[in-house]
Design an enzyme around this catalytic site. Structure first.
Site, PDB file in Angstrom:
ATOM      1  N   ALA A 211       0.847  -1.209   0.000  1.00 51.66           N
ATOM      2  CA  ALA A 211       0.000   0.000   0.000  1.00 51.66           C
ATOM      3  C   ALA A 211       0.872   1.245   0.000  1.00 51.66           C
ATOM      4  O   ALA A 211       2.102   1.148  -0.133  1.00 51.66           O
ATOM      5  CB  ALA A 211      -0.901  -0.016   1.218  1.00 51.66           C
ATOM      6  N   ASN A 212       0.265   2.398   0.118  1.00 51.59           N
ATOM      7  CA  ASN A 212       1.029   3.638   0.272  1.00 51.59           C
ATOM      8  C   ASN A 212       0.283   4.577   1.218  1.00 51.59           C
ATOM      9  O   ASN A 212      -0.785   4.236   1.711  1.00 51.59           O
ATOM     10  CB  ASN A 212       1.288   4.290  -1.094  1.00 51.59           C
ATOM     11  CG  ASN A 212      -0.005   4.601  -1.823  1.00 51.59           C
ATOM     12  OD1 ASN A 212      -0.817   5.382  -1.362  1.00 51.59           O
ATOM     13  ND2 ASN A 212      -0.206   3.945  -2.965  1.00 51.59           N
TER      14      ASN A 212
END
Ligand code: C5P
Length: 403
Positions: A211-212
């Site tokens: 993810a970020n």
């Protein structure tokens, strides 16, 4: 706050959906409105005037022939001293009374006496909604200028029956109220827009993902700002912890490929604003079972493969929107990279921001952007993400006025 100082007379009639009104009252008040409740006898069988009055912070009116209420406010004043009359839930019974001009209790009398806009959120069993008399009444009410929100399709609370008859959700009712009460100009009326927002989650196995730090705040604010200018907006959001924006159709996805599919399914549109921080890479073969840590063995290798570039796909699509806007999150050579991206992605505008850790932009509440287009570079000072959204929506609207 569009509803600041707006007075809403909320008429609650007797349906199980009345419980959703408690949430609705909160949402309306959060937007600055004052809510004056009227409850029918039926409504009081489902929720108490005590709860309604506490949330509305006002007296709850229930009786047509109440000496105190009549002396104090009176049904004619109740009907007039407001900006909108909202009936939620609206039963088949109140719709029938409204359509035929019956006034045999406080709610129906107020509805007959009012000269203000009326919005109703019908809620009933699907068979009752489809019944010929209800259909006739709905038609009459529409012809009389009554506004409708819902009913929606779905399961009924009281049975396993499904069909059209569920009351619209508080969020949707709020959006309809905002729409009716908002008298700002709507330069994007009749235009369709698609906005992507948030991060994507690329699964490694059932419990782990890549993810970020994207929060979705900027993309969601842009979707709301475009809707506020009248656009018909579809928002495709990755996993975020913020609520769906008001007045926008939100589709929730996890992976980049799902996001691409949802975006392409929404074409054709006039405007595309791709704000999502789509993961560039996904795990080539994500595992169906949790990857085990085996003592003595090293970590399992992760082979990555490239994700589809959604902006680029849209920018070069046969159904390319008239205006394609991309974002560029950079940590260095921000403008130079944005110029390259403008060409390679087939975009008309790139909104570039510096997401170096020290700026706090990624996941934060503020943004400092530069808008790169064929016309040159527009530098905007640091401001809230909502303000960036409003200014960008105005710039998009201006594009359509000129075009
Ligand atoms: O190439 P880069 O990721 O920096 O480009 C950013 C822009 O491209 C953003 O508008 C983002 O939403 C979009 N993008 C996309 N699909 C990807 C990667 C980026 O739509 N796979």
């Amino acid at each position: 706050m569009i509803l600041k100082d707006k007075r809403i007379l909320l008429i609650i009639t007797g349906g199980i959906a009345a419980y959703k009104c408690l949430e609705l009252i909160r949402r309306l008040r959060e937007q600055g409105a004052s809510v004056r409740p009227v409850m029918t006898e039926g409504a009081q069988k489902f929720i108490t005037p005590l709860a309604v009055g506490a949330l509305a912070a006002d007296h709850v009116f229930t009786e047509l022939f109440s000496r105190e209420d009549e002396q104090d406010v009176g049904h004619i004043r109740l009907a007039r001293d407001c900006d909108l009359v909202l009936v939620a839930p609206a039963t088949a019974n109140i719709m029938a009374k409204m359509a035929s001009g019956l006034a045999d209790d406080l709610a129906s009398t107020v509805l007959l006496a009012t000269d203000k806009p009326v919005l109703i959120a019908p809620a009933m069993n699907p068979k009752m909604w489809e019944a010929a008399p209800t259909k006739r009444n709905a038609e009459t009410l529409r012809a009389d200028g009554v506004h409708f929100v819902g009913p929606n399709k779905g399961e009924m609370a009281e049975s396993s029956e499904a069909g059209v008859g569920r009351m619209a959700e508080p969020n949707e009712i709020l959006a309809a109220v905002l729409h009716l009460m908002d008298n700002r100009e709507k330069p994007l009326l009749g235009r369709k827009a698609i906005v992507t927002s948030g991060p994507t989650h690329e699964p490694i196995d059932p419990v782990r993902y890549i993810a970020n730090r994207s929060s979705g705040k900027q993309g969601h604010a842009i979707a709301a700002a475009l809707a506020a200018l009248g656009a018909d907006v579809t928002l495709v959001s990755g996993p975020v912890n913020i609520s769906d924006p008001i007045g926008v159709r939100t589709i929730h996805v996890e992976r980049a490929e799902e996001m691409r599919d949802a975006v392409l399914a929404a074409l054709p549109v006039d405007i595309a604003v791709m704000v999502a921080a789509v993961a560039d890479w996904r795990v080539e073969r994500s595992q169906g079972e949790k990857i085990k840590k085996v003592p003595g063995e090293g970590p399992a290798p992760l082979t990555l493969t490239e994700n589809p570039d959604i902006l680029k796909t849209v920018g070069h699509h046969a159904l390319r929107p008239k205006l394609v806007v991309g974002f560029a999150a950079e940590t260095q050579s921000v403008i130079e990279n944005a110029r390259t991206k403008l060409k390679s992605k087939g975009a008309d505008m790139i909104v570039a921001n510096d997401v170096s850790a020290e700026t706090g932009i990624m996941g934060g509440d503020r943004n400092a952007v530069r808008i790169i287009s064929a016309d040159g570079v527009d530098i905007w000072p640091d401001m809230s993400k909502e303000m960036v959204a409003e200014k960008l929506a105005a710039k998009i609207a201006a594009y359509f006025v000129i075009a």
